[in-house]
Write a protein that holds these residues in place. Structure first.
Motif, PDB file in Angstrom:
ATOM      1  N   PHE A 591     -11.611   2.264  -6.735  1.00  0.00           N
ATOM      2  CA  PHE A 591     -12.396   2.914  -7.780  1.00  0.00           C
ATOM      3  C   PHE A 591     -12.623   4.387  -7.450  1.00  0.00           C
ATOM      4  O   PHE A 591     -11.710   5.191  -7.524  1.00  0.00           O
ATOM      5  N   LYS A 592     -13.811   4.749  -7.026  1.00  0.00           N
ATOM      6  CA  LYS A 592     -14.200   6.155  -7.090  1.00  0.00           C
ATOM      7  C   LYS A 592     -13.519   7.038  -6.051  1.00  0.00           C
ATOM      8  O   LYS A 592     -13.263   8.215  -6.300  1.00  0.00           O
ATOM      9  N   ASP A 593     -13.219   6.507  -4.855  1.00  0.00           N
ATOM     10  CA  ASP A 593     -12.603   7.350  -3.826  1.00  0.00           C
ATOM     11  C   ASP A 593     -11.164   7.718  -4.156  1.00  0.00           C
ATOM     12  O   ASP A 593     -10.608   8.642  -3.559  1.00  0.00           O
ATOM     13  N   THR A 594     -10.539   6.985  -5.080  1.00  0.00           N
ATOM     14  CA  THR A 594      -9.183   7.330  -5.528  1.00  0.00           C
ATOM     15  C   THR A 594      -9.149   7.669  -7.010  1.00  0.00           C
ATOM     16  O   THR A 594      -8.082   7.899  -7.563  1.00  0.00           O
ATOM     17  N   ASP A 595     -10.329   7.693  -7.644  1.00  0.00           N
ATOM     18  CA  ASP A 595     -10.455   7.930  -9.083  1.00  0.00           C
ATOM     19  C   ASP A 595      -9.579   6.976  -9.891  1.00  0.00           C
ATOM     20  O   ASP A 595      -8.947   7.362 -10.876  1.00  0.00           O
TER      21      ASP A 595
END
Length: 744
Positions: A591-595
Motif C-alpha cells: 500500500f502506502k510505502d509503494t503507493d
C-alpha cells in the motif's frame, strides 16, 4: 533494556491509553470496519499520495565513476597459502551494527555455526600477508581463483558486447537497496593486471544487455497470453481452453506438492482452503475466520466437480467443517495463471545473508481466483475475476556459483528470444519442472522446493472488510526459538514475513515498533543519505520486549504502513530505518510505502503488484515498472511526506541488472568454510569474538562479543584457519553482500 527504551516508557503509557481510546471507537477485533468508512479513508489517502507520486527519467540521475561503485577487489598472491588459496579477495564491508567493533582487526559475519572470518586489509598489508591494501574499510579473505575462471569472465564480457543476449548498453543504474541512486559504466576485468599480481576491481561488466519491456516479459515476469494461456501447459477455468493438469496449472503444482503429505492431492487442497473457515492462532495472533471461502471458492468448485457440499458446525470440535460427497476436481480449479516470475534477484548466500552456499533465488507462480459462469465453457466476460491472488514461491534447488550462473544464463537466453515460440515454451517448461516436481528438494517438507505459499485477497469479506495477506509453509514453526523445521504433511499457517501483529500493535503509536525502528534498525545504520544511501540489514523477531511480535496475518488499510512515532524527520537514520522496516512489511509493500493505492486501477494498482482483476495480461504496479522502461516511480515517504523525501522505485530494472550481473559478470572462487569450533578457539586466544550480528536477531550468543585490536593475535588467528577449514565452496567473489530483507 536499551536507554532509548527506558526513555519511551512514559510515552508507552500514553500510547496504550490512546490505543485503548481508539479501540473503544472501532473495536478490538481484526474484523474490519465497515467498508464505507475504510473506502473513504483509502480514497483520501490514495488521492493525496497519488497527487505527490510520479515517474521521472532515470537519465536524470547523477553520473558517477564506475570505480567508485566497486566494493570487491581481487589480488593474486605471490605464494599460495597453506590451504592452497591463490587469491586475496578484499571486500568493503558496511560499518558494523555493533559500534564496538568499528576498529577491530578481525570481523566475523554470517551464521555462528558457519562463520565467515575476515581480516582488516590494512593490517594484513602491514604484516606482509598481502602485497597491498585497497584502503580503509576493506577486509580480506582468501580464495582459490583458477586462471580458467578469469578467462571465462573475459570471454563472457566479449560475447555480451557482440550481442549474445540482444541489444546492449554501457550504462548501469546503481541501486541502493531497492532505490535507483546514480548511473555509471561498468569495468572490464583486467585479466593481465590480475595475472601479474595487480589489484583489480570485481565489478559490473562494461557492457550489459539493455533493459527493455520485451526482456522483462520473457526473462523476469512472464505474463503474456502465449505463456499464461498456453494451450499445452495451462487450463483456463473461464473458457475451458487448454490442457487439464498441464505443467503450469494449479492442479499440477498442488499434485507435486502433496506427494509425501500422507493424503491425496484433493484432500491436501481442501484442507488448505478449510483453514479460512475457523479462527486459528499463530505466534499468539488469532487470525479470524473468513467463512466466505466456502461460498466463494469451495461450494462453486464442488458444484462444478459434480459433488454436493455443505458447511456444518461440529459441536464436538467446536469448528466449522466442509462436507463433500466426493473430491474436488483439481483439473478444473478456479485459479487461473497470471504470471511466472523469476526472482533470481533473491539469490544470495545462506547464513544470514553473509557466507554459506550460493543460492539461485526463487521461482514463483501467481494465480488469480475466478468464479466462472458457466464453468469452463464461457468467455472472458463471464470469468468473474476475484480480488484474490495465490502465489507459489519455490526456492530454486541449485547451489554453488557455477550452477547459479547456469540458471541465470537460461533465463537470459529466454530473454534474448524473438518470440514466445515452441523453443521458448519448451525451455521454460523444462526450467519450471526442474523446480516444482516432487523430490527436487529432498531435505524440505514433502520433498517440495516450496518456500511459502502466500495469499492476498479481499474477495472473502466483500462488501465489508479489508485486504488480508496470509502465509503457509511445509514446516513446523517454533516462535519460541524463531526456527522452522521442514516436515511432511499439510500446508501449515505461518507468521507473515517481517510484519508485526496488527491486532496488538498500532501502526502509528506502537512503542515496540518505535523501539525496533529507532533503536535497533537505526542503530545499525551509518553513512545514511536519504534517499540515495539507505539500505538496512535486519531481522524481525517473533517476540519483542517479552511479547509476541510477528503476526499470523496482515491486514491492509488499515494498516497502510508502519510509523515510528519518536522518529525525527531531521535525522537521516530515523527516516531510513522507518522506511526500510515499513517497506518490507506486507502492509507497507502492498500500500502506502509503494503507493499501490489506486482504487480506480487507472494509473496504478491497489494492494497487488500483479492485478488479479485486470484480465490477461495482468496489469503491473508502478513499483515494478517505474512507469515504463527508462523511468523510476517516486513515492513520498509514508510517514513524513515528500517534504522530507521521496523514494524512487524501478524494481524490474533492478531485477534485470541482477539477472545479467549473475549471468554474464559473476566470477567464482573456492572459499574454505570454517568449523564453528574456530570461534571457540578465537575466544580462547583473543578473549572475545568480533561477531557482527544482524540488527534485531534474537537469542544469546555462546561467546563473548568484542573487538580484536592486537596485530599478533590477528596473525595467530590467521594461522589457525588451517586447523578448522572444512570443505571448499564454489562461491562468487562478491558473495559478501549485506543481507537484504527483501521478501516481496
Amino acid at each position: 533494556m536499551s536507554l532509548r527504551r527506558k526513555e519511551l516508557q512514559g510515552r508507552k503509557s500514553r500510547s496504550v491509553w490512546l490505543l485503548g481510546a481508539m479501540l473503544t471507537l472501532v473495536g478490538c477485533s481484526k474484523e474490519a470496519a465497515p467498508t464505507g468508512t475504510a473506502d473513504a479513508r483509502t480514497a483520501r489517502t490514495g488521492a493525496r499520495v497519488e497527487a505527490e507520486s510520479g515517474s521521472s527519467k532515470l537519465s536524470e540521475l547523477p553520473a558517477v565513476e564506475g570505480l567508485s561503485t566497486a566494493r570487491v577487489f581481487a589480488q593474486k598472491l605471490e605464494q599460495e597459502t597453506p590451504l592452497k588459496e591463490t587469491t586475496a579477495v578484499h571486500v568493503k564491508l558496511v560499518p558494523p551494527a555493533n559500534k564496538e567493533l568499528e576498529d577491530s582487526l578481525v570481523r566475523v559475519v554470517g551464521d555462528p555455526q558457519d562463520p565467515v572470518v575476515l581480516f582488516r586489509s590494512d593490517a594484513l598489508a602491514e604484516m606482509g600477508a598481502i602485497p597491498k591494501s585497497p584502503g580503509p574499510g576493506f577486509f580480506t579473505l582468501f580464495s582459490d581463483v583458477p586462471d580458467s575462471e578469469i578467462q571465462r569472465r573475459v570471454d563472457s564480457e566479449a560475447r555480451v558486447a557482440k550481442g549474445e543476449f540482444g541489444e546492449t548498453t554501457r550504462e548501469t543504474v546503481l541501486f541502493n537497496g531497492r532505490h535507483p541512486a546514480a548511473r555509471f559504466e561498468g569495468l572490464a576485468l583486467e585479466a593481465q593486471a590480475f595475472r601479474g599480481g595487480g589489484m583489480v576491481p570485481i565489478a559490473n561488466c562494461p557492457v550489459m544487455p539493455a533493459s527493455t519491456q520485451a526482456v522483462w516479459e520473457k526473462a523476469l515476469l512472464v505474463r503474456d497470453a502465449a505463456v499464461v494461456q498456453d494451450p499445452a501447459r495451462t487450463w483456463d477455468p473461464c473458457t475451458g481452453a487448454g490442457t487439464k493438469g498441464g505443467a503450469w496449472t494449479f492442479a499440477h503444482l498442488m499434485r507435486e506438492m502433496a506427494q509425501g503429505s500422507g493424503t491425496t492431492a484433493e484432500d491436501f487442497v481442501t484442507k488448505w482452503l478449510s483453514r479460512w473457515l475457523n479462527d486459528y492462532t499463530v505466534n499468539g495472533d488469532t487470525v479470524p475466520a473468513r467463512r466466505k471461502m466456502y461460498d466463494e471458492v469451495i461450494a462453486p468448485w464442488a458444484t462444478a466437480s459434480g459433488q454436493l457440499s455443505s458447511l456444518q458446525f461440529n459441536s464436538a470440535s467446536n469448528t466449522w467443517q466442509v462436507l463433500l460427497s466426493g473430491p474436488l476436481d483439481l483439473d478444473i480449479a478456479p485459479f487461473r495463471l497470471l504470471s511466472i516470475v523469476n526472482r533470481i534477484d533473491l539469490a544470495s548466500s545462506t547464513g544470514g545473508g553473509y557466507g554459506g552456499t550460493s543460492t539461485a533465488g526463487e521461482l514463483r507462480f501467481v494465480f488469480g481466483l475466478t468464479q466462472p459462469s458457466p464453468w469452463g465453457a464461457g468467455t472472458e466476460a463471464s470469468c468473474n475475476l476475484k480480488s484474490f491472488t495465490a502465489i507459489f514461491e519455490y526456492g530454486v534447488p541449485l547451489t554453488g556459483c557455477q550452477q547459479v550462473i547456469d540458471w541465470a544464463r537460461k533465463w537470459a537466453q529466454l530473454g534474448a528470444r524473438a518470440s514466445f515460440d515452441a523453443t521458448y515454451l519448451a525451455q521454460l517448461e523444462a526450467m519450471t519442472e526442474s523446480v516444482v516436481l516432487h523430490g527436487k528438494a529432498p531435505n524440505k517438507g514433502n520433498q517440495s522446493a516450496l518456500n511459502q505459499l502466500r495469499t492476498n485477497e479481499i474477495a472473502l469479506v466483500l462488501p465489508n472488510g479489508q485486504w488480508e495477506l496470509r502465509e503457509f509453509q511445509l514446516v513446523d514453526e517454533n516462535p519460541a526459538t524463531g526456527t522452522n523445521t521442514p516436515s511432511n504433511g499439510l500446508l501449515r499457517a505461518h507468521t507473515v514475513a517481517l510484519t508485526p501483529d496488527d491486532a496488538t500493535h498500532d501502526f502509528q503509536t506502537d512503542p515496540d515498533v518505535d523501539d525496533l525502528v529507532t533503536s535497533t534498525i537505526a542503530g545499525g545504520l551509518s553513512g545514511v543519505t536519504v534517499p540515495t544511501q539507505c539500505a538496512a540489514s535486519f531481522t524481525v523477531p517473533h517476540a519483542l520486549n517479552g511479547n509476541p511480535f510477528l503476526g499470523g496475518n496482515a491486514l491492509v488499510d488499515v494498516p497502510t504502513h508502519w510509523e515510528a512515532f519518536s522518529a525525527n524527520p531531521g535525522v537521516a537514520t530515523d527516516v531510513c530505518a522507518r522506511k526500510e522496516f515499513s517497506g518490507n512489511t506486507c502492509n507497507g509493500c502492498h500500500f502506502k510505502d509503494t503507493d499501490t493505492t489506486d482504487l480506480t486501477g487507472i494509473n496504478n494498482n491497489a494492494f497487488t503488484h500483479i492485478s488479479p482483476t485486470s484480465g490477461i495480461p495482468a496489469k503491473l504496479s508502478k513499483f515494478l515498472t517505474g512507469g515504463g522502461t527508462g523511468f523510476m516511480f517516486s513515492v513520498p515517504d509514508a510517514q513524513f511526506g515528500a517534504g522530507v523525501t521521496s523514494w524512487p522505485f524501478a524494481d524490474l530494472l533492478r531485477r534485470h541488472q541482477r539477472l545479467y550481473d549473475i549471468a554474464t559478470c559473476q566470477t567464482c572462487g573456492r572459499f574454505f568454510a570454517l568449523d564453528a569450533g574456530f570461534l571457540v578457539r578465537m575466544e580462547e586466544v583473543a578473549g572475545a569474538v568480533p561477531f557482527d550480528r544482524l540488527s534485531g536477531t534474537p537469542g544469546e550468543l555462546p561467546f563473548k562479543v568484542g573487538p580484536i585490536r592486537d596485530l599478533e593475535t590477528m596473525k595467530q588467528l590467521l594461522e589457525l584457519r588451517t586447523s578448522f577449514a572444512k570443505e571448499p565452496r564454489d562461491t562468487p567473489l562478491g558473495f559478501l553482500r549485506p543481507p537484504e530483507p527483501f521478501v516481496h
